[in-house]
Design a protein around this motif. Structure first.
Motif, short mmCIF file in Angstrom:
data_model
loop_
_atom_site.label_atom_id
_atom_site.label_comp_id
_atom_site.label_asym_id
_atom_site.label_seq_id
_atom_site.Cartn_x
_atom_site.Cartn_y
_atom_site.Cartn_z
N PHE A 105 -47.18 -2.62 -14.00
CA PHE A 105 -46.64 -2.14 -15.14
C PHE A 105 -44.93 -2.14 -14.80
O PHE A 105 -44.32 -2.84 -15.45
N ALA A 106 -44.61 -1.80 -13.72
CA ALA A 106 -43.24 -1.92 -13.38
C ALA A 106 -42.71 -3.38 -13.06
O ALA A 106 -41.66 -3.63 -13.42
N PHE A 109 -42.22 -4.84 -16.52
CA PHE A 109 -40.61 -4.47 -16.91
C PHE A 109 -39.51 -5.24 -16.34
O PHE A 109 -38.37 -5.48 -16.83
N LEU A 110 -39.88 -5.18 -14.86
CA LEU A 110 -38.76 -6.02 -13.97
C LEU A 110 -38.37 -7.39 -14.48
O LEU A 110 -37.39 -7.78 -14.95
N SER A 113 -36.84 -7.39 -17.83
CA SER A 113 -35.47 -7.34 -18.00
C SER A 113 -34.78 -8.46 -17.19
O SER A 113 -33.80 -8.71 -17.59
N LEU A 116 -34.30 -11.01 -19.69
CA LEU A 116 -33.20 -10.28 -20.89
C LEU A 116 -31.91 -10.70 -20.12
O LEU A 116 -30.98 -11.09 -20.70
N LEU A 117 -31.65 -10.32 -18.87
CA LEU A 117 -30.42 -10.42 -17.99
C LEU A 117 -29.93 -12.19 -18.09
O LEU A 117 -28.83 -12.40 -18.21
N TYR B 245 -41.29 4.77 -27.27
CA TYR B 245 -42.23 3.84 -27.14
C TYR B 245 -42.41 3.13 -25.79
O TYR B 245 -42.23 4.05 -24.79
N LEU B 246 -42.49 1.98 -25.63
CA LEU B 246 -42.88 1.24 -24.23
C LEU B 246 -41.72 1.79 -23.20
O LEU B 246 -41.98 2.15 -22.00
N ASN B 247 -40.27 1.53 -23.51
CA ASN B 247 -39.53 1.86 -22.67
C ASN B 247 -39.29 3.19 -22.03
O ASN B 247 -39.13 3.34 -20.80
N THR B 249 -41.80 5.28 -22.14
CA THR B 249 -43.12 5.40 -21.19
C THR B 249 -42.89 4.93 -19.93
O THR B 249 -43.21 5.48 -18.83
N PHE B 250 -42.24 3.60 -19.92
CA PHE B 250 -42.09 3.06 -18.48
C PHE B 250 -41.04 3.90 -17.63
O PHE B 250 -41.22 4.25 -16.46
N PRO B 298 -24.29 -6.71 -16.69
CA PRO B 298 -24.65 -7.23 -18.11
C PRO B 298 -26.03 -6.21 -18.50
O PRO B 298 -26.48 -5.52 -17.87
N ALA B 299 -26.08 -6.12 -19.85
CA ALA B 299 -27.16 -5.43 -20.70
C ALA B 299 -28.69 -5.93 -20.03
O ALA B 299 -28.87 -6.91 -20.04
N GLY B 300 -29.36 -4.71 -19.55
CA GLY B 300 -30.66 -5.09 -18.99
C GLY B 300 -30.76 -4.49 -17.40
O GLY B 300 -31.58 -4.60 -16.98
N THR B 301 -29.65 -4.54 -16.83
CA THR B 301 -29.71 -4.17 -15.52
C THR B 301 -30.28 -2.97 -15.35
O THR B 301 -31.14 -2.68 -14.11
N ILE B 303 -33.12 -1.53 -16.41
CA ILE B 303 -34.48 -1.52 -16.35
C ILE B 303 -34.70 -2.19 -15.04
O ILE B 303 -35.92 -2.16 -14.25
N VAL B 304 -33.90 -3.49 -14.75
CA VAL B 304 -34.32 -4.29 -13.45
C VAL B 304 -34.17 -3.23 -12.28
O VAL B 304 -35.11 -3.29 -11.48
N GLY B 307 -37.12 -0.67 -12.52
CA GLY B 307 -38.20 -1.52 -12.22
C GLY B 307 -38.40 -1.75 -10.88
O GLY B 307 -39.45 -1.60 -10.16
N ALA B 308 -37.31 -2.16 -10.25
CA ALA B 308 -37.36 -2.44 -8.64
C ALA B 308 -37.51 -1.39 -7.76
O ALA B 308 -38.22 -1.40 -7.00
N MET B 310 -39.06 1.43 -8.68
CA MET B 310 -40.28 1.91 -8.71
C MET B 310 -41.35 0.95 -8.03
O MET B 310 -42.20 1.51 -7.27
N ALA B 311 -41.27 -0.23 -7.93
CA ALA B 311 -42.08 -1.21 -7.31
C ALA B 311 -41.76 -0.88 -5.74
O ALA B 311 -42.72 -0.61 -5.16
#
Lengths: 304, 343
Positions: A105-106, A109-110, A113, A116-117, B245-247, B249-250, B298-301, B303-304, B307-308, B310-311
């Motif tokens: 799941f992570a 999303f990674l 994104s 997206l970037l 919602y999803l974001n 949740t994540f 940039p926008a989106g960093t 979650i990257v 996410g990283a 968390m992984a």
């Protein structure tokens, strides 16, 4: 145009539903193969498809020939699935299915994104195969070519897969590993090879799905295939995770239902389509937690 | 030592919340919003912990209770004269009535709990992957219905004009309340029975624990806390269906997993730590100066990076930063081994 009286579904909607069901069935096979060997539900499968779709859009924007685009798509998806296996699946192998689900799941999303970037939120158009959206007329019924291509390609892939799993050595090893990984290993099945094969085949299927989904939806955005993956995962669990046939049938069923209801319901009802679908999935899970298409006494191999 | 451990286990998270709130009082007002947001996140993550941490069952559906709580508090506390503009199709009863801040939070908690009860009644029979997918289904259904059913809320519109009563004090008190509830639950008979089922379902069943009933109790309690947190959230920012919602949740699952899912301490630490990283990156996406360096991501960093993180945590330290243990004054000798969820 003839119609099915009950739902007032025309044949075109039916064909589209079969086409969507086929694509979902392929995704279900891709997810099910990896689950079989690794006991890992790959939530990030849709992002493999997304990456492939971006590759197609990239090629299409530069006016490259279709063949090159498809080759690029396969290359990108395969490299990404091998990387995913090496960097994420391998270190997580010993954990419980729930932890692995959260981890992928992570990863989903990674990757989303990162897209997206890299490409921005607006999306890119993949137009090189748009001609497949044209209808052909078969005995007075208009059917989009992609519905036929998707169905045919899926049947072909499934036949090839059956041959591979049933008639080759690596297929035998994969089935053995899916049944009982450690015993298979004791009997001389090489873990690395089996997992590698599963990941590769699953990647090939993701690339094929990417090609077909970009025909259906040419606008490629970072959340491309996200909704589809959620539905397919529901379908796979619905069908039954523990072997491939139920999982594939589950994937097909949910795609078919989604396509059929989406086409048959009036707009003020079809906005609630996800609710209907997921309510049905939850209902089935409650009645048959082991899966809809599994035999009695054949339950998924997992605890808690 | 044994006797003061419970005190430490309650006071340490409360102290972290208080310290965070204190930081909020000295920073600029734009940074303060991030601090308040972090404190609301603590409430949500503690609600997640109450169920996921104690039961070991995965739930992707808790943000739907946050959403339902937010809808309840938002619809009920919006001033009557503002309602027709934002929610033109609202059911008559809801249009004519408005309640204050505290009642709206209480109602959010109640509705969250009731919704969780009806969802849990069938769903608590499931576990493992089936539970994961079914709770995901609940999230999808809730999001879908809230998005299009305009009789009960703003639909696609945003909850503007809801009184913004969640400041530092309310967010901090809310987080402390959530921590206190989770702590009391964990130490109660029910909490102990539920963690017994997490450690070994078969053994717990064998001594007569009803796994279904214990999970349902935790689910309802955690749904109520999540609804309450949703109420806090809607009083903080103008929400719409996409914000719950999803974001989210994540993000909240990441906080729980990074902190350590099986302890209250882990939930609070994870929520604050990830919120801090997330807020810093959010600022950096708008361009900030750090120690003389101009930083413009940039926008989106966000979650990257989250996410990283968390992984990485899942791979390197699957029990989370705190190891899934409560804070203890005793040394390593008393450390309990990793729990089943982490294995």
């Amino acid at each position: 145009m003839s119609s099915l009286a009950i739902l007032s579904v025309d044949w075109q909607t039916l064909a589209d539903a079969v086409g969507l069901g086929s694509i979902y069935a392929l995704m279900a096979v891709g997810i099910g193969l990896v689950f079989g060997v690794l006991r890992l539900v790959n939530f990030a499968y849709g992002q493999l498809v997304m990456a492939g779709a971006y590759a197609l859009a990239f090629a299409s924007e530069r006016g490259w020939p279709v063949g090159v685009g498809i080759a690029l798509c396969f290359g990108v998806v395969l490299v990404l699935s091998l990387l995913m296996d090496r960097l994420v699946f391998r270190p997580l192998r010993a954990h419980s299915p729930a932890v692995m689900l959260v981890a992928t799941f992570a990863v989903a999303f990674l990757l989303q994104s990162i897209a997206l970037l890299w490409f921005g939120p607006l999306g890119k158009i993949s137009a090189s195969l748009a001609s497949l959206n044209q209808p052909v007329t078969i005995s007075g019924i208009d059917i989009r070519k992609i519905a036929i291509v998707a169905t045919g390609l899926t049947v072909l892939c499934l036949v090839l897969l059956v041959v591979l799993l049933g008639r080759t050595n690596v297929g035998l090893h994969m089935r053995a590993a899916a049944m009982d990984f450690s015993t298979a290993q004791l009997l001389g099945v090489r873990a690395g090879r089996v997992i590698g094969a599963a990941v590769l085949i699953s990647g090939v299927l993701a690339a094929i799905v990417a090609v077909m989904l970009t025909v259906q939806t040419p606008l490629v955005t970072p959340d491309f295939a996200l909704r589809d993956t959620i539905l397919v995962l529901a379908g796979v669990v619905l069908g039954g995770m523990n072997s491939l046939v139920p999982a594939t049938l589950g994937g097909f069923a949910i795609g078919f239902a989604s396509g059929l209801l989406g086409g048959a319901l009036p707009t003020d009802k079809s906005q609630y389509l996800p609710s209907f679908l997921f309510a049905a999935v939850i209902l089935v899970l409650l009645i048959r937690p082991g899966g809809l298409f599994t035999r009695e006494g054949q339950r998924a191999v997992e605890r808690v | 030592m044994r006797r003061i451990d419970p005190v430490v286990q309650l006071l340490a998270p409360v102290a972290v919340i208080a310290a965070t709130a204190l930081v909020g009082t000295i920073v600029s007002s734009s940074t303060e919003t991030y601090v308040v947001n972090a404190l609301v996140n603590v409430s949500i993550v503690v609600a997640l912990y109450l169920f996921i941490g104690n039961s070991g069952v995965l739930s992707f559906g808790h943000i739907s209770f946050v959403a339902v709580g937010a809808w309840t508090a938002g619809v009920l506390s919006m001033p009557v004269d503002e309602k027709p503009a934002i929610m033109p199709n609202l059911a008559g009863f809801l249009t004519d009535h408005t309640v204050g801040n505290i009642p709206s939070l209480a109602l959010a908690a109640a509705v969250g709990g009731i919704y969780a009860f009806f969802v849990g009644l069938p769903l608590m029979r499931l576990s493992g992957l089936a539970a994961g997918i079914a709770t995901f289904g609940v999230l999808e259904i809730t999001h879908n219905v809230l998005r299009y059913w305009e009789k009960i809320g703003p639909g696609l519109n945003t909850f503007s004009a809801v009184p913004e009563t969640t400041g530092l004090l309310q967010a901090a008190l809310g987080a402390v309340l959530a921590v206190a509830v989770a702590f009391a639950y964990r130490r109660s008979r029910f909490g102990r029975l539920l963690s017994a089922t997490r450690e070994d379902v078969a053994a717990a069943r064998a001594v007569g624990v009803s796994v279904y009933r214990q999970r349902l109790i935790a689910f309802v309690l955690s749904g109520a806390l999540a609804g309450f947190a949703g109420g806090l959230y809607v009083h903080l920012l103008p929400l719409n269906t996409e914000s719950v919602y999803l974001n989210l949740t994540f993000l909240t699952l990441a906080m729980l997993v990074i902190g350590g899912a099986t302890s209250l301490w882990g939930a609070v630490v994870g929520a604050i730590a990830v919120s801090a990283v997330d807020s810093f990156l959010a600022e950096a996406e708008n361009g900030i100066r750090v120690f003389g360096w101009s930083l413009d991501l940039p926008a989106g960093t966000r979650i990257v990076v989250v996410g990283a993180l968390m992984a990485l945590v899942l791979i390197l330290r699957p029990a989370g930063l705190t190891g899934g243990r409560e804070l203890s004054l005793r040394g390593a000798g008393a450390r309990r081994l990793l729990t089943k969820f982490a294995r």
